[in-house]
Write a protein that holds these residues in place. Structure first.
Motif, PDB file in Angstrom:
ATOM      1  N   GLY A  76       0.831  -1.200   0.000  1.00 54.76           N
ATOM      2  CA  GLY A  76       0.000   0.000   0.000  1.00 54.76           C
ATOM      3  C   GLY A  76       0.860   1.242   0.000  1.00 54.76           C
ATOM      4  N   CYS A  77       2.008   1.164   0.665  1.00 52.54           N
ATOM      5  CA  CYS A  77       2.955   2.271   0.721  1.00 52.54           C
ATOM      6  C   CYS A  77       4.363   1.745   0.440  1.00 52.54           C
ATOM      7  CB  CYS A  77       2.882   2.923   2.097  1.00 52.54           C
ATOM      8  SG  CYS A  77       4.067   4.248   2.357  1.00 52.54           S
ATOM      9  N   ASN A  78       4.734   0.703   1.135  1.00 52.84           N
ATOM     10  CA  ASN A  78       6.070   0.116   1.002  1.00 52.84           C
ATOM     11  C   ASN A  78       6.070  -1.072   0.056  1.00 52.84           C
ATOM     12  OD1 ASN A  78       7.936   1.549   2.942  1.00 52.84           O
ATOM     13  ND2 ASN A  78       6.154   1.163   4.245  1.00 52.84           N
ATOM     14  N   LYS A  79       7.170  -1.257  -0.633  1.00 52.18           N
ATOM     15  CA  LYS A  79       7.339  -2.417  -1.507  1.00 52.18           C
ATOM     16  C   LYS A  79       7.706  -3.618  -0.651  1.00 52.18           C
ATOM     17  CE  LYS A  79       8.775   0.202  -5.554  1.00 52.18           C
ATOM     18  NZ  LYS A  79       7.439   0.406  -5.982  1.00 52.18           N
ATOM     19  N   CYS A 110       3.922   6.159   6.211  1.00 56.15           N
ATOM     20  CA  CYS A 110       2.775   6.509   5.387  1.00 56.15           C
ATOM     21  C   CYS A 110       1.600   6.889   6.264  1.00 56.15           C
ATOM     22  CB  CYS A 110       2.397   5.326   4.510  1.00 56.15           C
ATOM     23  SG  CYS A 110       3.763   4.727   3.511  1.00 56.15           S
ATOM     24  N   ASP A 111       0.501   7.218   5.639  1.00 55.68           N
ATOM     25  CA  ASP A 111      -0.741   7.510   6.330  1.00 55.68           C
ATOM     26  C   ASP A 111      -1.086   6.366   7.279  1.00 55.68           C
ATOM     27  OD1 ASP A 111      -4.024   7.177   5.988  1.00 55.68           O
ATOM     28  OD2 ASP A 111      -3.318   9.236   6.306  1.00 55.68           O
ATOM     29  N   THR A 112      -1.670   6.671   8.433  1.00 56.51           N
ATOM     30  CA  THR A 112      -1.979   5.673   9.456  1.00 56.51           C
ATOM     31  C   THR A 112      -2.823   4.529   8.914  1.00 56.51           C
ATOM     32  OG1 THR A 112      -1.879   7.374  11.151  1.00 56.51           O
ATOM     33  CG2 THR A 112      -2.970   5.319  11.750  1.00 56.51           C
ATOM     34  N   SER A 113      -3.846   4.836   8.096  1.00 54.31           N
ATOM     35  CA  SER A 113      -4.701   3.761   7.567  1.00 54.31           C
ATOM     36  C   SER A 113      -3.899   2.810   6.692  1.00 54.31           C
ATOM     37  CB  SER A 113      -5.892   4.334   6.797  1.00 54.31           C
ATOM     38  OG  SER A 113      -5.449   5.070   5.678  1.00 54.31           O
ATOM     39  N   LEU A 114      -2.965   3.344   5.887  1.00 54.05           N
ATOM     40  CA  LEU A 114      -2.119   2.485   5.061  1.00 54.05           C
ATOM     41  C   LEU A 114      -1.193   1.642   5.933  1.00 54.05           C
ATOM     42  CD1 LEU A 114      -1.045   4.652   2.003  1.00 54.05           C
ATOM     43  CD2 LEU A 114      -2.543   2.666   2.010  1.00 54.05           C
ATOM     44  N   MET A 115      -0.672   2.231   6.992  1.00 51.33           N
ATOM     45  CA  MET A 115       0.230   1.482   7.875  1.00 51.33           C
ATOM     46  C   MET A 115      -0.515   0.336   8.560  1.00 51.33           C
ATOM     47  SD  MET A 115       3.097   2.779   7.195  1.00 51.33           S
ATOM     48  CE  MET A 115       4.177   2.008   8.378  1.00 51.33           C
ATOM     49  N   ASN A 116      -1.792   0.546   8.917  1.00 53.65           N
ATOM     50  CA  ASN A 116      -2.597  -0.528   9.517  1.00 53.65           C
ATOM     51  C   ASN A 116      -2.797  -1.670   8.535  1.00 53.65           C
ATOM     52  OD1 ASN A 116      -2.832   0.852  11.946  1.00 53.65           O
ATOM     53  ND2 ASN A 116      -4.788   1.777  11.401  1.00 53.65           N
ATOM     54  N   THR A 117      -3.065  -1.324   7.279  1.00 52.53           N
ATOM     55  CA  THR A 117      -3.225  -2.347   6.243  1.00 52.53           C
ATOM     56  C   THR A 117      -1.906  -3.081   6.031  1.00 52.53           C
ATOM     57  OG1 THR A 117      -4.965  -1.081   5.150  1.00 52.53           O
ATOM     58  CG2 THR A 117      -3.861  -2.770   3.838  1.00 52.53           C
ATOM     59  N   GLU A 118      -0.801  -2.346   6.002  1.00 51.82           N
ATOM     60  CA  GLU A 118       0.507  -2.974   5.834  1.00 51.82           C
ATOM     61  C   GLU A 118       0.791  -3.949   6.966  1.00 51.82           C
ATOM     62  OE1 GLU A 118       3.861  -0.645   4.811  1.00 51.82           O
ATOM     63  OE2 GLU A 118       2.885   0.205   3.049  1.00 51.82           O
TER      64      GLU A 118
END
Length: 144
Positions: free
Chosen positions: A73-76, A100-108
């Motif tokens: 979502g943010c990181n490869k 990244c954005d908090t929501s993206l970090m949660n998904t990651e």
């Protein structure tokens, strides 16, 4: 003419040619439908279907190299991936380290939970479901 109007237009004639179905109205309007092939696990870009990723998270399994590559979502991400008998053993994830954005970090975080273990997988036409050992499910669809 729209598909809905064609289907509700009364009498239709149908013509099948291989995997193609053509519907024709009495006025001569036509709609052609073709069968879409199922996506294979390997070589398909699987877009994670989570509202938080906005289509940015995806995984691609490479059968020849035995690796999975993609984006969380943010990181490869990249890791070894051994596929057999309805399961995938994922190695330690190697990732970039961007914040990244908090929501993206949660998904990651959820996606990273799939690595360093074995997940069950199921491909249903163009949908992939990954289920971790603790029952966490991740859904993906074949990207165009």
């Amino acid at each position: 003419m729209s598909l809905a109007r064609t289907l509700s237009d009364g009498n239709l004639t149908a013509e099948v040619d291989g995997d193609k179905l053509t519907l024709t109205t009495t006025d001569g309007d036509r709609v052609a439908l073709t069968k879409e092939k199922a996506a294979p696990l390997a070589g398909t870009k699987w877009a994670i279907t989570s509202p938080d990723t906005d289509g940015k998270a995806h995984l691609t399994f490479d059968e020849k190299t035995g690796l999975v590559n993609g984006s969380l979502g943010c990181n490869k991400v990249r890791a070894e991936a051994t596929v057999r008998d309805g399961s995938i053993t994922l190695g330690t994830a190697s990732t970039t380290r961007m914040m990244c954005d908090t929501s993206l970090m949660n998904t990651e975080k959820t996606l990273l939970g799939l690595f360093d273990g074995t997940v069950k997988y199921r491909v249903d036409h163009r949908t992939l479901v990954l289920t971790s050992e603790n029952g966490e499910r991740v859904n993906a669809s074949a990207a165009e």
